[in-house]
Design a protein around this motif. Sequence first.
Motif, PDB file in Angstrom:
ATOM      1  N   VAL A  91       0.888  -0.997  -0.029  1.00  0.00           N
ATOM      2  CA  VAL A  91       0.320  -0.067  -0.002  1.00  0.00           C
ATOM      3  C   VAL A  91       0.556   1.395   0.444  1.00  0.00           C
ATOM      4  O   VAL A  91       1.479   1.368   1.067  1.00  0.00           O
ATOM      5  CB  VAL A  91      -0.990   0.170   1.261  1.00  0.00           C
ATOM      6  N   VAL A  92       1.033   1.525  -0.929  1.00  0.00           N
ATOM      7  CA  VAL A  92       1.240   3.111  -1.622  1.00  0.00           C
ATOM      8  C   VAL A  92       0.899   4.065  -1.504  1.00  0.00           C
ATOM      9  O   VAL A  92      -0.588   3.826  -1.907  1.00  0.00           O
ATOM     10  CB  VAL A  92       2.802   3.176  -2.286  1.00  0.00           C
ATOM     11  N   ASN A  93       1.424   5.608  -1.544  1.00  0.00           N
ATOM     12  CA  ASN A  93       0.629   7.089  -2.274  1.00  0.00           C
ATOM     13  C   ASN A  93       1.354   8.065  -2.622  1.00  0.00           C
ATOM     14  O   ASN A  93       2.667   8.415  -1.705  1.00  0.00           O
ATOM     15  CB  ASN A  93      -0.761   7.445  -0.648  1.00  0.00           C
ATOM     16  N   PRO A  94       1.804   7.887  -4.040  1.00  0.00           N
ATOM     17  CA  PRO A  94       0.171   7.140  -5.135  1.00  0.00           C
ATOM     18  C   PRO A  94       0.575   6.163  -5.502  1.00  0.00           C
ATOM     19  O   PRO A  94       1.876   5.690  -5.249  1.00  0.00           O
ATOM     20  CB  PRO A  94       0.159   8.609  -5.925  1.00  0.00           C
ATOM     21  N   LEU A  95      -0.786   5.054  -6.010  1.00  0.00           N
ATOM     22  CA  LEU A  95      -0.511   3.730  -5.764  1.00  0.00           C
ATOM     23  C   LEU A  95      -0.932   4.045  -7.198  1.00  0.00           C
ATOM     24  O   LEU A  95      -1.529   3.893  -8.604  1.00  0.00           O
ATOM     25  CB  LEU A  95      -1.543   3.125  -5.647  1.00  0.00           C
ATOM     26  N   ASP A  96       0.427   3.858  -8.123  1.00  0.00           N
ATOM     27  CA  ASP A  96       0.816   3.556  -9.600  1.00  0.00           C
ATOM     28  C   ASP A  96      -0.221   2.419  -9.671  1.00  0.00           C
ATOM     29  O   ASP A  96       0.277   0.999 -10.414  1.00  0.00           O
ATOM     30  CB  ASP A  96       2.122   3.545 -10.460  1.00  0.00           C
ATOM     31  N   ALA A  97      -1.513   2.279  -9.569  1.00  0.00           N
ATOM     32  CA  ALA A  97      -2.433   0.964  -9.894  1.00  0.00           C
ATOM     33  C   ALA A  97      -4.258   1.683  -9.861  1.00  0.00           C
ATOM     34  O   ALA A  97      -4.088   2.765  -9.141  1.00  0.00           O
ATOM     35  CB  ALA A  97      -2.131  -0.252  -9.349  1.00  0.00           C
ATOM     36  N   ARG A  98      -5.145   0.519 -10.030  1.00  0.00           N
ATOM     37  CA  ARG A  98      -6.220   1.233 -10.591  1.00  0.00           C
ATOM     38  C   ARG A  98      -6.615   0.765  -8.867  1.00  0.00           C
ATOM     39  O   ARG A  98      -7.453   1.565  -8.476  1.00  0.00           O
ATOM     40  CB  ARG A  98      -7.128   0.852 -11.354  1.00  0.00           C
ATOM     41  N   ILE A  99      -6.972  -0.356  -8.216  1.00  0.00           N
ATOM     42  CA  ILE A  99      -7.178  -0.852  -6.938  1.00  0.00           C
ATOM     43  C   ILE A  99      -5.982  -1.784  -6.573  1.00  0.00           C
ATOM     44  O   ILE A  99      -5.858  -2.621  -7.612  1.00  0.00           O
ATOM     45  CB  ILE A  99      -8.634  -0.784  -7.460  1.00  0.00           C
ATOM     46  N   ARG A 100      -6.522  -2.049  -5.229  1.00  0.00           N
ATOM     47  CA  ARG A 100      -5.315  -2.365  -4.652  1.00  0.00           C
ATOM     48  C   ARG A 100      -6.428  -3.307  -3.933  1.00  0.00           C
ATOM     49  O   ARG A 100      -7.098  -2.622  -2.877  1.00  0.00           O
ATOM     50  CB  ARG A 100      -4.033  -1.965  -4.332  1.00  0.00           C
ATOM     51  N   GLY A 101      -6.015  -4.452  -2.654  1.00  0.00           N
ATOM     52  CA  GLY A 101      -6.808  -4.959  -1.763  1.00  0.00           C
ATOM     53  C   GLY A 101      -6.304  -6.140  -1.321  1.00  0.00           C
ATOM     54  O   GLY A 101      -4.809  -6.393  -1.491  1.00  0.00           O
ATOM     55  N   GLN A 102      -6.793  -6.714   0.237  1.00  0.00           N
ATOM     56  CA  GLN A 102      -6.582  -7.870   0.705  1.00  0.00           C
ATOM     57  C   GLN A 102      -7.125  -8.923   1.279  1.00  0.00           C
ATOM     58  O   GLN A 102      -8.455  -8.435   1.922  1.00  0.00           O
ATOM     59  CB  GLN A 102      -5.278  -7.067   2.092  1.00  0.00           C
ATOM     60  N   VAL A 103      -7.329 -10.021   1.078  1.00  0.00           N
ATOM     61  CA  VAL A 103      -8.287 -10.628   2.841  1.00  0.00           C
ATOM     62  C   VAL A 103      -7.177 -11.664   3.708  1.00  0.00           C
ATOM     63  O   VAL A 103      -6.224 -12.458   2.844  1.00  0.00           O
ATOM     64  CB  VAL A 103      -8.805 -11.380   1.740  1.00  0.00           C
ATOM     65  N   ASP A 104      -7.209 -11.687   4.995  1.00  0.00           N
ATOM     66  CA  ASP A 104      -6.519 -12.361   5.316  1.00  0.00           C
ATOM     67  C   ASP A 104      -7.731 -13.331   6.160  1.00  0.00           C
ATOM     68  O   ASP A 104      -9.166 -12.996   6.315  1.00  0.00           O
ATOM     69  CB  ASP A 104      -6.726 -11.406   6.687  1.00  0.00           C
ATOM     70  N   LEU A 105      -7.517 -14.406   6.451  1.00  0.00           N
ATOM     71  CA  LEU A 105      -7.678 -15.978   6.813  1.00  0.00           C
ATOM     72  C   LEU A 105      -7.795 -15.832   8.403  1.00  0.00           C
ATOM     73  O   LEU A 105      -6.206 -16.116   7.957  1.00  0.00           O
ATOM     74  CB  LEU A 105      -7.286 -16.873   6.054  1.00  0.00           C
ATOM     75  N   SER A 106      -7.771 -16.990   9.057  1.00  0.00           N
ATOM     76  CA  SER A 106      -8.059 -17.136   9.805  1.00  0.00           C
ATOM     77  C   SER A 106      -8.632 -18.499  10.343  1.00  0.00           C
ATOM     78  O   SER A 106     -10.052 -18.465  10.411  1.00  0.00           O
ATOM     79  CB  SER A 106      -7.974 -15.898  11.306  1.00  0.00           C
ATOM     80  N   PHE A 107      -7.937 -19.606  10.140  1.00  0.00           N
ATOM     81  CA  PHE A 107      -8.701 -20.935  10.902  1.00  0.00           C
ATOM     82  C   PHE A 107      -7.493 -21.812  11.407  1.00  0.00           C
ATOM     83  O   PHE A 107      -6.429 -21.936  11.564  1.00  0.00           O
ATOM     84  CB  PHE A 107      -9.029 -21.737   9.754  1.00  0.00           C
ATOM     85  N   ARG A 108      -7.829 -23.032  12.305  1.00  0.00           N
ATOM     86  CA  ARG A 108      -7.302 -23.721  12.929  1.00  0.00           C
ATOM     87  C   ARG A 108      -7.492 -25.360  12.231  1.00  0.00           C
ATOM     88  O   ARG A 108      -8.728 -25.984  11.385  1.00  0.00           O
ATOM     89  CB  ARG A 108      -7.414 -23.849  14.713  1.00  0.00           C
ATOM     90  N   CYS A 109      -6.714 -26.157  12.312  1.00  0.00           N
ATOM     91  CA  CYS A 109      -6.887 -27.224  11.522  1.00  0.00           C
ATOM     92  C   CYS A 109      -6.864 -27.992  12.455  1.00  0.00           C
ATOM     93  O   CYS A 109      -5.648 -28.056  13.452  1.00  0.00           O
ATOM     94  CB  CYS A 109      -5.933 -27.547  10.409  1.00  0.00           C
ATOM     95  N   GLN A 110      -7.238 -29.292  12.414  1.00  0.00           N
ATOM     96  CA  GLN A 110      -6.717 -30.862  13.846  1.00  0.00           C
ATOM     97  C   GLN A 110      -6.247 -31.859  12.676  1.00  0.00           C
ATOM     98  O   GLN A 110      -7.064 -32.419  11.382  1.00  0.00           O
ATOM     99  CB  GLN A 110      -7.453 -30.474  14.214  1.00  0.00           C
ATOM    100  N   ALA A 111      -5.202 -32.588  13.577  1.00  0.00           N
ATOM    101  CA  ALA A 111      -4.531 -33.732  12.441  1.00  0.00           C
ATOM    102  C   ALA A 111      -5.680 -34.004  12.561  1.00  0.00           C
ATOM    103  O   ALA A 111      -6.537 -34.630  13.201  1.00  0.00           O
ATOM    104  CB  ALA A 111      -3.801 -34.374  13.449  1.00  0.00           C
TER     105      ALA A 111
END
Length: 253
Positions: A91-111
């Motif tokens: 994420v920079v300003n100004p951004l030389d791109a049209r749009i930028r986004g992000q998605v964060d995941l959080s989950f637990r796995c059990q063997a």
Amino acid sequence: MIRIDVSVVALCTLGCLLQVPLAQAQPPILTFTPKYESKLFINTIPAADCPASATRVVGAGPGLIAAANRAAFRAFCRATSLGENPPNGAVVNPLDARIRGQVDLSFRCQAGNPLPLAPTAVTPGPTAAGPEAPLINGIVNAPVARDNLAATGGWGFVLSGHPNPIVEPAFQALAARARSDIWHKFDATVTCGVDARGLPTYTIARTTLYTFFPSHKVWFYAGPATPAPGNLNPNIGQRSFGDLWFLPAIPAP
């Protein structure tokens, strides 16, 4: 009055403990926090694409007015050939791109369990839009996410945006268009597994849907320890500038 013989209780407790077998250890559980950074940007437009797009969008009709319309479209196309900076998801300003986004995941796995354990989270992260004119930035729509991780392992994410309302009339003046949003969508499934040590692992099978213009980049980070700029996947090149006049509707996540 209630009387309790402590010695008898103590003996009974000890006897019960001696008679009941120890409970088996639960399979190990680990928490995972992967994330995706993505952006849409206009790469250099090939010289041949501007006249081809002009004919496709404006038409190939005869006459001075039609020729002037195609010339205006070609000039607008050449001015829109921008590039990319930085070449990552920062994420920079100004951004030389049209749009930028992000998605964060959080989950637990059990063997031993292929599905993530509740609670889970699929959370849109920071967004940014690039400049379209002095002091005028594009618009990022609110990202939309879907979290079915605990039920099916599935999740989804949609990043989209459009020109600033001040800029959109320039597109419409060249040729009417019904939609102005560019976007991409992740449709993905998490499957928990186990490694050779018996510890939980996971894999993510992901499909990316997208508008044909502009270019799209997606970076995957397995967690906070993943070194920048993450794993680039996919890197989708843009097609024709004229595709901006034939954009599909934004899908649900």
